[in-house]
Enzyme design. Sequence first.
Site, short mmCIF file in Angstrom:
data_model
loop_
_atom_site.label_atom_id
_atom_site.label_comp_id
_atom_site.label_asym_id
_atom_site.label_seq_id
_atom_site.Cartn_x
_atom_site.Cartn_y
_atom_site.Cartn_z
N HIS A 2 0.83 -1.34 -0.21
CA HIS A 2 -0.10 -0.29 -0.35
C HIS A 2 1.06 1.19 -0.02
O HIS A 2 1.43 1.88 0.55
CB HIS A 2 -1.36 0.01 1.27
CG HIS A 2 -1.75 1.43 1.19
ND1 HIS A 2 -3.16 0.96 1.93
CD2 HIS A 2 -1.90 2.21 1.35
CE1 HIS A 2 -3.86 1.81 1.70
NE2 HIS A 2 -3.36 2.94 1.02
N GLU B 4 -11.33 3.74 5.56
CA GLU B 4 -10.95 3.85 6.28
C GLU B 4 -10.91 4.97 7.06
O GLU B 4 -10.99 5.42 8.07
CB GLU B 4 -9.49 4.65 4.97
CG GLU B 4 -8.56 5.84 5.29
CD GLU B 4 -7.65 6.47 4.13
OE1 GLU B 4 -8.21 6.28 3.04
OE2 GLU B 4 -6.52 7.10 4.46
N HIS C 286 1.29 4.97 -2.56
CA HIS C 286 0.82 5.44 -3.70
C HIS C 286 1.55 6.43 -4.20
O HIS C 286 3.33 7.23 -3.31
CB HIS C 286 0.35 6.71 -3.01
CG HIS C 286 -1.01 6.24 -2.48
ND1 HIS C 286 -2.44 5.60 -3.64
CD2 HIS C 286 -1.29 6.04 -1.71
CE1 HIS C 286 -3.38 5.34 -2.78
NE2 HIS C 286 -2.98 4.91 -1.54
N ASP D 186 1.70 3.95 2.50
CA ASP D 186 0.76 5.06 2.54
C ASP D 186 1.38 6.26 1.38
O ASP D 186 1.51 6.14 0.17
CB ASP D 186 -0.48 4.89 2.91
CG ASP D 186 -1.61 5.94 2.70
OD1 ASP D 186 -1.60 5.37 1.84
OD2 ASP D 186 -2.60 6.12 3.54
N ASP D 187 1.41 6.98 2.47
CA ASP D 187 1.91 8.45 1.57
C ASP D 187 3.44 8.76 2.32
O ASP D 187 3.10 10.14 2.79
CB ASP D 187 1.04 9.70 1.11
CG ASP D 187 -0.09 8.86 0.04
OD1 ASP D 187 -0.21 9.09 -1.05
OD2 ASP D 187 -1.09 8.50 0.79
N HIS E 193 -9.57 1.04 -1.87
CA HIS E 193 -9.63 1.18 -0.34
C HIS E 193 -10.69 1.25 0.33
O HIS E 193 -11.71 1.54 -0.30
CB HIS E 193 -9.22 2.60 -0.46
CG HIS E 193 -7.75 3.17 -1.36
ND1 HIS E 193 -6.98 2.08 -1.61
CD2 HIS E 193 -6.64 4.20 0.35
CE1 HIS E 193 -4.99 2.77 -1.61
NE2 HIS E 193 -5.21 3.91 -0.23
N1 ADE Z 1 -4.08 9.01 -2.14
C1 ADE Z 1 -3.16 8.53 -1.36
N2 ADE Z 1 -3.61 8.48 -0.30
C2 ADE Z 1 -4.66 8.04 -0.15
C3 ADE Z 1 -4.86 7.79 0.79
N3 ADE Z 1 -4.89 7.39 2.38
N4 ADE Z 1 -6.57 7.27 1.31
C4 ADE Z 1 -7.23 7.45 -0.39
N5 ADE Z 1 -6.72 8.03 -1.33
C5 ADE Z 1 -5.41 8.01 -0.96
ZN ZN Z 2 -4.02 5.10 0.46
#
Ligand code: ADE
Ligand code: ZN
Length: 347
Positions: A17, A200, A19, A278-279, A197
């Site tokens: 996971h 969340e 991005h 994630d990011d 996703h």
């Molecule tokens: N795009 C990038 N990070 C995300 C996240 N945590 N949830 C949904 N879309 C995303």
């Molecule tokens: Zn994500």
Amino acid sequence: MNDADFDVKALPKAELHLHLEGTLEPETIFQFAERNRIPLPYADVDDLAGRYRFDDLQSFLDLYYANMATLRTVEDFADMTEAYLVRASVAGVRHAEVFLDPQAHTGRGIPLETVLEGVTSALSASERRHGISTGLIVTILRDLSSESAMTTLDAVLACGADVVGIGLDSAEVGHPPSKFVEVFAKARANGLRAVAHAGEEGPPSYIWEALDLLRAERIDHGVRCLEDDALVHRLAAEQIPLTVCPLSNVRLQVVRDLSQHPLPAMLSRDLLVTVNSDDPAYFGGYVDDNYAAVRASLSLSPETLCKLASNSIRASFLDNTRKSALLTEIATITASLSTKVEGFRAG
Ligand code: ADE
Ligand code: ZN
């Protein structure tokens, strides 16, 4: 070995996971802006980094999409991807299945071919350069229309890029998986694996929809499943992987504090949980940082960290031969822990 000596970076792991656009560090954003002559609305790197405080998912997405304006050329997409792989190899990542948001680039006039050429050039060299096998998952922006999603899927399929799967991301609430049934059906019919996703910020019903309507094989995040007992039983019985992102959950205020994170509760319910970043440029750390943070805040043992790593391999789309090889490496590390504990007791 002392528990404190156990090194999470040395643990072979898969990242499932991630991005790619969420790996753009503030310094890289300034570097790409300069070489592409794009003016930025930030005074300097510190000014930009100081804005990485978020109230919720949308407040993050606003900055995340704005910063993508600096990505223009094949070289930009290749450099972004390569920088992630370099950092992932330090984290002990041996396999990475990474997300890419094509619509966030085609929507501002960058050709899909430019985006995919840059990303896949770095991914295809990854095993040789870094010992990291890879898979690319194109993610559909759920806050755009299903028509836009279908056009994107068609374009991805037509260009013949090496893509392993389709995913669903962006602003969750108000955009249920049911909106994309036809898109996912077509993707699956064309051999793509499906992930989404769900849970969340959105309710458990979105997880049910992702499973039943999109036939998602993995749920990204999924932390809100714990609100629905029947759903937890289903996820556990079918061993459907959940790609949990602890530091992201704290930064986006999905959970109040890392010490309150539901990861231990999820493990205790026999869910196939994995830890991911994630990011990472936005949320304070890469996958090794996430392992280290949950270890410290939730007092996870080295055995539990090994379990999370082996879950990540099991949950991947790797073939069985490579899965077995990586699982054996992890099992050797796990066995060395118990040998040392026994040795200590015996002595
Ligand atoms: N795009 C990038 N990070 C995300 C996240 N945590 N949830 C949904 N879309 C995303
Ligand atoms: Zn994500």
